[in-house]
Design a protein around this motif. Structure first.
Motif, PDB file in Angstrom:
ATOM      1  N   THR A 113     -44.612  -6.440   5.611  1.00 40.33           N
ATOM      2  CA  THR A 113     -45.507  -7.589   5.742  1.00 40.33           C
ATOM      3  C   THR A 113     -45.386  -8.538   4.561  1.00 40.33           C
ATOM      4  OG1 THR A 113     -47.412  -6.464   4.732  1.00 40.33           O
ATOM      5  CG2 THR A 113     -47.137  -6.214   7.121  1.00 40.33           C
ATOM      6  N   LYS A 114     -44.168  -8.725   4.095  1.00 33.67           N
ATOM      7  CA  LYS A 114     -43.844  -9.643   2.999  1.00 33.67           C
ATOM      8  C   LYS A 114     -44.613  -9.334   1.711  1.00 33.67           C
ATOM      9  CE  LYS A 114     -42.270 -13.465   5.872  1.00 33.67           C
ATOM     10  NZ  LYS A 114     -42.361 -14.919   6.160  1.00 33.67           N
ATOM     11  N   GLY A 165     -36.143 -14.879  -8.847  1.00 36.98           N
ATOM     12  CA  GLY A 165     -36.615 -14.210  -7.659  1.00 36.98           C
ATOM     13  C   GLY A 165     -37.541 -15.093  -6.851  1.00 36.98           C
ATOM     14  N   GLU A 166     -38.336 -14.459  -5.997  1.00 35.61           N
ATOM     15  CA  GLU A 166     -39.194 -15.187  -5.070  1.00 35.61           C
ATOM     16  C   GLU A 166     -40.572 -14.542  -5.015  1.00 35.61           C
ATOM     17  OE1 GLU A 166     -41.265 -15.425  -1.287  1.00 35.61           O
ATOM     18  OE2 GLU A 166     -39.908 -13.761  -1.744  1.00 35.61           O
ATOM     19  N   SER A 167     -41.588 -15.380  -5.013  1.00 36.43           N
ATOM     20  CA  SER A 167     -42.967 -14.914  -4.867  1.00 36.43           C
ATOM     21  C   SER A 167     -43.758 -15.998  -4.144  1.00 36.43           C
ATOM     22  CB  SER A 167     -43.599 -14.618  -6.235  1.00 36.43           C
ATOM     23  OG  SER A 167     -44.871 -14.022  -6.082  1.00 36.43           O
ATOM     24  N   GLY A 168     -43.368 -16.248  -2.896  1.00 30.31           N
ATOM     25  CA  GLY A 168     -43.917 -17.370  -2.151  1.00 30.31           C
ATOM     26  C   GLY A 168     -43.086 -18.617  -2.355  1.00 30.31           C
ATOM     27  N   LYS A 169     -42.454 -18.742  -3.501  1.00 36.79           N
ATOM     28  CA  LYS A 169     -41.513 -19.801  -3.828  1.00 36.79           C
ATOM     29  C   LYS A 169     -40.495 -19.237  -4.797  1.00 36.79           C
ATOM     30  CE  LYS A 169     -44.048 -21.588  -7.808  1.00 36.79           C
ATOM     31  NZ  LYS A 169     -44.588 -22.791  -8.465  1.00 36.79           N
ATOM     32  N   ASP A 170     -39.362 -19.924  -4.959  1.00 38.00           N
ATOM     33  CA  ASP A 170     -38.367 -19.475  -5.929  1.00 38.00           C
ATOM     34  C   ASP A 170     -38.906 -19.674  -7.341  1.00 38.00           C
ATOM     35  OD1 ASP A 170     -36.488 -18.695  -4.064  1.00 38.00           O
ATOM     36  OD2 ASP A 170     -35.603 -20.691  -3.926  1.00 38.00           O
ATOM     37  N   LEU A 171     -38.600 -18.718  -8.220  1.00 35.85           N
ATOM     38  CA  LEU A 171     -39.160 -18.688  -9.571  1.00 35.85           C
ATOM     39  C   LEU A 171     -38.094 -18.971 -10.615  1.00 35.85           C
ATOM     40  CD1 LEU A 171     -41.251 -15.389  -9.193  1.00 35.85           C
ATOM     41  CD2 LEU A 171     -42.083 -17.738  -8.957  1.00 35.85           C
ATOM     42  N   ASP A 172     -38.546 -19.510 -11.755  1.00 29.31           N
ATOM     43  CA  ASP A 172     -37.672 -19.614 -12.928  1.00 29.31           C
ATOM     44  C   ASP A 172     -38.336 -18.987 -14.150  1.00 29.31           C
ATOM     45  OD1 ASP A 172     -39.636 -21.445 -13.498  1.00 29.31           O
ATOM     46  OD2 ASP A 172     -38.297 -23.146 -13.789  1.00 29.31           O
ATOM     47  N   GLU A 173     -39.367 -18.177 -13.931  1.00 24.31           N
ATOM     48  CA  GLU A 173     -40.060 -17.516 -15.036  1.00 24.31           C
ATOM     49  C   GLU A 173     -39.255 -16.332 -15.567  1.00 24.31           C
ATOM     50  OE1 GLU A 173     -43.377 -19.732 -13.101  1.00 24.31           O
ATOM     51  OE2 GLU A 173     -41.699 -18.529 -12.391  1.00 24.31           O
ATOM     52  N   LEU A 174     -39.254 -16.202 -16.887  1.00 26.74           N
ATOM     53  CA  LEU A 174     -38.648 -15.062 -17.567  1.00 26.74           C
ATOM     54  C   LEU A 174     -39.759 -14.215 -18.165  1.00 26.74           C
ATOM     55  CD1 LEU A 174     -36.155 -13.542 -18.786  1.00 26.74           C
ATOM     56  CD2 LEU A 174     -36.369 -15.076 -20.762  1.00 26.74           C
ATOM     57  N   GLU A 175     -39.781 -12.934 -17.822  1.00 30.19           N
ATOM     58  CA  GLU A 175     -40.749 -11.994 -18.390  1.00 30.19           C
ATOM     59  C   GLU A 175     -40.008 -10.937 -19.192  1.00 30.19           C
ATOM     60  OE1 GLU A 175     -44.572 -11.588 -15.601  1.00 30.19           O
ATOM     61  OE2 GLU A 175     -42.735 -11.009 -14.562  1.00 30.19           O
ATOM     62  N   ILE A 176     -40.609 -10.518 -20.303  1.00 29.61           N
ATOM     63  CA  ILE A 176     -39.994  -9.520 -21.177  1.00 29.61           C
ATOM     64  C   ILE A 176     -41.026  -8.452 -21.501  1.00 29.61           C
ATOM     65  CG2 ILE A 176     -38.780  -9.124 -23.351  1.00 29.61           C
ATOM     66  CD1 ILE A 176     -38.041 -12.084 -23.383  1.00 29.61           C
TER      67      ILE A 176
END
Length: 504
Positions: free
Chosen positions: A94-95, A136-147
């Motif tokens: 379910t996405k 990646g994708e979370s409802g939209k394409d992302l450009d966030e970097l998490e560390i």
């Protein structure tokens, strides 16, 4: 070089895509994905099964999972840090988008306390005990970097120091090398390619990491490819542009060049498969090309920077001469052997005294640079005692210092390895590389045992690994290499056994 498709002795994971793999203790581990599994819906399901492939016995094994087992998912990332396996993120029924992080040790899953963006189709890597997650994708394409700091599961504040940063993307690959992130390829939600390659420098300041992205001129216009690092090169396989690819590429981070690698035998084109390195072999499993693939394939990667070998050299980097010709390179007067009559220092070896020009040795040897240019009293001496050094080896060193060319008399293998040790002692990298090249050229079915044993005795890991590589290329009968023992050699023997199984 060719791909080898392995026929395992038992049934392994079913066909799937979006799964992940890591290599640990010479085994391949595969988790989850989306695909077909026995007794499941034949149209495909999200999976959380866990398999290992035993390289020794050519067997798949289902891994017992207890504890907080991750929910079924695909397009997650899996990695290993300090012997612990981790799974992060991905998409499910379910996405559903997951932002969780799980660790796996002693068959037990533990859900870590993190607060990450729920995402799928993202890229990730680990370096210096830190997890890096991009896009990646979370409802939209992302450009966030998490560390994330994997030692204490805390998250860093990420500050991008310049305006130029990667556009949002999915299905890319991310790697960590020498305190840098390397982001390659991918696409957008509409499957428009994002072919750019970016390199990011990472600088930590307490709980903050400053990121500076740099766009390369080189591009890789595919998405869903795999990427592994081996011997200072990155290897990219498969992926999709307007069609699924069966090509293998190498990417040199120093030159920024991408080159296609020609294969005698290819495997099926695919995207969103998994890839790992075992020994010096690229191992891929599964993927999708309109059908869910369930094949396990090996490709032997060349030891590019381990031994300085290249078939593209215009000429041999050495010259072979007789012992008599070698002796004639030196003049002899008053008990002194010299290449040039302008010498200002005498060096005593085991049997001969050589007259040398200090300035010539300084330019050729790190040892002599430090000795004669340093503050040591030896720098002022007119005589130097190196009576523990073999005179033939030193003669080769002396000629190389003057001519910048490797001139070799007829030597046995033990004498050649003593020359390599002298190169290490005198800090003469170029001479060592050319000598190793010469030795490597002599490796064949008749000499591999002797050269391998000498490489162990003289602790020369480069030639030891090269002999391991040649085990496979020479296609030696297995009984002839039973006495060769090392991780690299054992990997090559296993691959050769699997190749024989496949050929039958």
């Amino acid at each position: 070089m060719s791909w080898i498709t392995i026929n395992s002795q038992n049934e392994g994971p079913g066909g799937r895509w979006g799964h992940s793999s890591i290599a640990l203790d010479e085994k391949l581990y595969i988790f989850g994905g989306f695909g077909i599994k026995q007794n499941y819906n034949q149209d495909g399901n999200y999976l959380n099964d866990f398999y290992s492939y035993d390289f020794d016995n050519n067997l798949w094994q289902t891994i017992l999972q207890i504890g907080q087992v991750p929910e079924p998912r695909s397009n997650h990332i899996m990695f290993i840090n300090n012997g612990t396996i981790y799974v992060q993120g991905g998409g499910g029924q379910t996405k559903t988008r997951f932002g969780d992080l799980y660790s796996f040790n002693k068959n037990t899953w533990i859900k870590q306390k993190t607060n990450l963006i729920p995402r799928t189709y993202h890229a990730g890597c680990v370096g210096d005990n830190k997890l890096y997650i991009y896009g990646g994708e979370s409802g939209k394409d992302l450009d966030e970097l998490e560390i994330v700091d994997l030692c204490n599961n805390t998250q860093y504040t990420v500050k991008v120091e310049n305006q130029k940063k990667p556009e949002p993307r999915r299905f890319a690959t991310l790697h960590y090398h020498n305190s840098q992130l390397i982001l390659i390829g991918g696409c957008t939600q509409s499957y428009s390619l994002t072919p750019s390659i970016y390199i990011a420098n990472c600088k930590q300041e307490e709980d903050q990491i400053n990121i500076s992205w740099c766009l390369l001129k080189t591009q890789f216009p595919k998405w869903g490819q795999s990427c592994v690092q081996f011997d200072d090169l990155f290897y990219l396989f498969g992926g999709r542009d307007d069609k699924d690819s069966d090509e293998l590429y190498s990417f040199d981070l120093q030159t920024h060049q991408i080159q296609i690698i020609k294969n005698d035998i290819k495997v099926k084109a695919r995207r969103k498969h998994c890839a790992s390195v075992i020994g010096n072999s690229l191992v891929i499993f599964g993927g999708f090309d309109g059908k869910y693939q369930n094949d396990l394939c090996f490709y032997e990667l060349p030891l590019v920077n381990t031994v300085p070998l290249s078939v593209e050299l215009p000429s041999k980097p050495y010259e072979e001469i007789s012992q008599h010709q070698f002796e004639n390179y030196f003049q002899f007067e008053n008990g002194v052997h010299f290449y040039n009559d302008q010498y200002d220092c005498l060096i005593q070896t085991d049997e001969k005294c050589f007259g040398v020009d200090k300035s010539v040795l300084i330019n050729a040897s790190g040892y002599f640079t430090e000795l004669f240019n340093g503050d040591y009293v030896e720098g002022q001496l007119l005589q130097l005692d190196l009576s523990y050094v073999d005179h033939i080896a030193f003669g080769i060193v002396l000629i190389f210092s003057y001519k910048n060319n490797l001139i070799l008399p007829i030597l046995n293998k033990e004498e050649l390895f003593r020359l390599l040790e002298l190169c290490d002692y005198l800090d003469m990298i170029q001479l060592k590389q050319k000598t190793q090249y010469y030795i490597a050229q002599t490796v064949d079915k008749n000499t591999i045992q002797e050269i391998y044993n000498l490489s162990i005795e003289h602790q020369n890991n480069q030639l030891q690994n090269f002999c391991a590589f040649k085990v496979s290329k020479l296609k030696m009968p297995l009984q002839e290499i039973d006495n060769l023992q090392s991780q690299q050699v054992n990997n090559m023997k296993r691959i050769r056994k699997l190749s024989i199984v496949n050929e039958l």
